[in-house]
Design a protein around this motif. Structure first.
Motif, PDB file in Angstrom:
ATOM      1  N   ALA A  76       0.979  -1.112   0.053  1.00  0.00           N
ATOM      2  CA  ALA A  76       0.027  -0.009   0.054  1.00  0.00           C
ATOM      3  C   ALA A  76       0.839   1.250  -0.021  1.00  0.00           C
ATOM      4  O   ALA A  76       0.320   2.457  -0.107  1.00  0.00           O
ATOM      5  CB  ALA A  76      -1.031  -0.012   1.254  1.00  0.00           C
ATOM      6  N   GLU A  77       2.110   1.197   0.403  1.00  0.00           N
ATOM      7  CA  GLU A  77       3.222   2.232   0.416  1.00  0.00           C
ATOM      8  C   GLU A  77       3.284   2.769  -1.147  1.00  0.00           C
ATOM      9  O   GLU A  77       4.114   3.605  -1.360  1.00  0.00           O
ATOM     10  CB  GLU A  77       4.401   1.854   1.076  1.00  0.00           C
ATOM     11  N   ILE A  78       2.947   1.704  -2.020  1.00  0.00           N
ATOM     12  CA  ILE A  78       3.533   2.379  -3.628  1.00  0.00           C
ATOM     13  C   ILE A  78       2.393   3.521  -4.047  1.00  0.00           C
ATOM     14  O   ILE A  78       1.157   2.896  -3.962  1.00  0.00           O
ATOM     15  CB  ILE A  78       3.237   0.842  -4.530  1.00  0.00           C
ATOM     16  N   ARG A  79       2.931   4.496  -4.227  1.00  0.00           N
ATOM     17  CA  ARG A  79       1.770   5.559  -4.802  1.00  0.00           C
ATOM     18  C   ARG A  79       2.071   5.801  -6.190  1.00  0.00           C
ATOM     19  O   ARG A  79       1.220   6.308  -6.856  1.00  0.00           O
ATOM     20  CB  ARG A  79       2.231   7.001  -3.614  1.00  0.00           C
ATOM     21  N   ARG A 331       8.068  11.774   1.490  1.00  0.00           N
ATOM     22  CA  ARG A 331       7.751  10.416   2.097  1.00  0.00           C
ATOM     23  C   ARG A 331       8.966   9.721   2.101  1.00  0.00           C
ATOM     24  O   ARG A 331       9.606   9.469   1.280  1.00  0.00           O
ATOM     25  CB  ARG A 331       6.664   9.695   1.152  1.00  0.00           C
ATOM     26  N   TRP A 332       8.962   9.062   3.439  1.00  0.00           N
ATOM     27  CA  TRP A 332      10.323   8.202   3.740  1.00  0.00           C
ATOM     28  C   TRP A 332      10.157   6.895   3.801  1.00  0.00           C
ATOM     29  O   TRP A 332      10.951   6.265   4.422  1.00  0.00           O
ATOM     30  CB  TRP A 332      11.062   9.010   4.858  1.00  0.00           C
ATOM     31  N   VAL A 333       9.019   6.498   3.378  1.00  0.00           N
ATOM     32  CA  VAL A 333       8.547   4.881   3.277  1.00  0.00           C
ATOM     33  C   VAL A 333       8.117   4.466   2.070  1.00  0.00           C
ATOM     34  O   VAL A 333       7.692   5.390   1.257  1.00  0.00           O
ATOM     35  CB  VAL A 333       7.496   4.730   4.474  1.00  0.00           C
ATOM     36  N   PHE A 334       8.583   3.251   1.957  1.00  0.00           N
ATOM     37  CA  PHE A 334       8.114   2.830   0.310  1.00  0.00           C
ATOM     38  C   PHE A 334       8.128   1.285   0.521  1.00  0.00           C
ATOM     39  O   PHE A 334       8.380   0.826   1.417  1.00  0.00           O
ATOM     40  CB  PHE A 334       9.682   3.178  -0.600  1.00  0.00           C
ATOM     41  N   PHE A 335       7.762   0.635  -0.974  1.00  0.00           N
ATOM     42  CA  PHE A 335       7.791  -0.634  -0.869  1.00  0.00           C
ATOM     43  C   PHE A 335       9.354  -1.145  -1.325  1.00  0.00           C
ATOM     44  O   PHE A 335       9.653  -0.626  -2.293  1.00  0.00           O
ATOM     45  CB  PHE A 335       6.874  -1.171  -1.927  1.00  0.00           C
ATOM     46  N   PHE A 336       9.802  -2.168  -0.781  1.00  0.00           N
ATOM     47  CA  PHE A 336      11.098  -2.524  -1.032  1.00  0.00           C
ATOM     48  C   PHE A 336      11.424  -3.932  -1.564  1.00  0.00           C
ATOM     49  O   PHE A 336      10.561  -4.952  -0.729  1.00  0.00           O
ATOM     50  CB  PHE A 336      12.109  -2.254   0.137  1.00  0.00           C
ATOM     51  N   VAL A 337      11.976  -4.456  -2.458  1.00  0.00           N
ATOM     52  CA  VAL A 337      12.011  -5.998  -2.819  1.00  0.00           C
ATOM     53  C   VAL A 337      13.539  -6.140  -3.375  1.00  0.00           C
ATOM     54  O   VAL A 337      14.400  -5.355  -3.744  1.00  0.00           O
ATOM     55  CB  VAL A 337      11.057  -6.259  -4.262  1.00  0.00           C
ATOM     56  N   SER A 338      13.911  -7.310  -2.726  1.00  0.00           N
ATOM     57  CA  SER A 338      15.128  -7.888  -3.063  1.00  0.00           C
ATOM     58  C   SER A 338      15.232  -9.309  -3.600  1.00  0.00           C
ATOM     59  O   SER A 338      14.582  -9.911  -2.915  1.00  0.00           O
ATOM     60  CB  SER A 338      16.285  -7.612  -1.673  1.00  0.00           C
ATOM     61  N   SER A 339      16.231  -9.590  -4.343  1.00  0.00           N
ATOM     62  CA  SER A 339      16.575 -10.824  -4.607  1.00  0.00           C
ATOM     63  C   SER A 339      17.766 -11.489  -4.465  1.00  0.00           C
ATOM     64  O   SER A 339      18.707 -11.424  -5.320  1.00  0.00           O
ATOM     65  CB  SER A 339      15.918 -11.129  -6.307  1.00  0.00           C
TER      66      SER A 339
END
Length: 357
Positions: A76-79, A331-339
């Protein structure tokens, strides 16, 4: 009984007793309340402060907190959908710190003018990296996360205990929180060199968070940090790196203890309490060591983060564009993904990470 049923029974029990905090192991990762560091149960055969609480065969540590429920909530942090990779080029730094091998890239011709391959020779600790659970032990007991020993990592009895490939099979995705301490320090006239020992205290990080509009206390204490968040701290290393010549970079990277020095988080009881009690799924920074190096205490923070708590530790992330965009958007929050790399018996991995705003 299924895992879902066990989780629901745990939630009902917590509601009836009025205590949501986990005590008996294995803990339920879906819980919303966990013990503080001072409340951690003593575990037979484990060092003090060990949080080997997810089961005797657990390989994930705090990544257990990245449940489908939390990942979905974090999305939900993805804007805007803007993608910001946080990975340095594989050849940066040119000379990795602690005397590690430099990155080597050659191109192999399979059929001239038709097909080519890459050949890489690299140390996974040479650039943007996750420190895996096999990387750094609890020094006094020489024990790695969840009781792993050096014999599990190298030698005739080597096995895949605490291998980084388990992270790859699980995946890393969740809500990221960036604390731009370097930007905060510049705005407040706090001068320091990231290539020298500079300890960032808990109080300074909290002031940084306040300036960004974030209460960095865990939600259980009334703050904005949620269970399973992924912490990022910008301490300015990449800025300092870009402002130095190749010769200066190499000289700094090849310094030996006690002359090898980096800025980073302070080793203190307040910092340990915060890092533990926030129940971050992982922590990361832009510096070679995350913690101030060398330590001025009788311990390294790596011991707690990796060996005792099972929390992935990222170093050398490129946080420059991310910090700039976060400041521009407020905004200092976000969605993060790592592989992480799917390498059985792997010790560490490049991050291969992206922030999604």
């Amino acid at each position: 009984m299924s895992g879902t049923a066990k989780s629901r029974l745990s939630q009902i029990r917590n509601f009836i007793t009025g205590t949501g905090a986990q005590m008996a192991t294995p803990w339920d990762p879906e819980s919303t309340q966990f013990p503080s560091r001072s409340q951690l149960p003593a575990l037979p055969g484990a060092p003090k402060d060990a949080a080997w609480v997810w089961g005797p065969e657990d390989q994930l540590g705090r990544l257990n907190l990245l449940t489908p429920t939390r990942v979905k909530a974090a999305s939900a942090e993805i804007r805007t959908g803007e993608l910001i990779p946080v990975n340095l080029p594989l050849n940066v730094p040119e000379q990795p710190s602690f005397g590690r091998e430099t990155f080597q890239h050659t191109i192999k011709s399979l059929h001239d003018g038709v097909a080519f391959d890459d050949l890489y020779h690299l140390n996974t600790q040479s650039g943007t990296q996750w420190d895996g659970f096999r990387h750094f032990s609890h020094l006094s007991s020489q024990t790695f996360y969840n009781g792993a020993k050096k014999e599990d990592i190298m030698g005739d009895a080597a096995n895949d205990k605490c291998s980084v490939h388990f992270w790859s099979q699980h995946g890393i995705a969740g809500r990221g929180v960036l604390l731009d301490y370097w930007g905060y320090a510049q705005s407040k006239g706090i001068k320091y060199d990231p290539y020298e020992h500079h300890s960032i205290s808990w109080e300074e990080l909290r002031a940084c968070g306040t300036a960004q509009g974030i209460d960095i206390r865990p939600a259980a204490q009334g703050g904005d940090i949620k269970v399973g968040d992924i912490l990022f701290v910008r301490s300015g290393f990449n800025v300092a790196y870009q402002n130095r010549s190749s010769e200066e970079r190499a000289k700094a990277a090849l310094r030996q203890d006690p002359d090898l020095k980096w800025a980073g988080l302070e080793q203190s009881e307040a910092m340990l309490d915060w890092l533990h009690d926030s129940y971050f799924a992982a922590v990361a920074g832009d510096a070679p060591s995350f913690e101030a190096w060398p330590t001025k205490q009788e311990y390294y923070m790596h011991e707690y983060i990796l060996a005792l708590w099972g929390m992935p530790l990222g170093e050398m992330l490129d946080l420059e564009k991310l910090a700039k965009r976060c400041r521009e958007t407020g905004r200092w929050v976000f969605f993060f993904v790592s592989s992480p790399a799917n390498v059985e018996r792997g010790v560490s991995s490049h991050v291969n990470g992206t922030a999604i705003l």
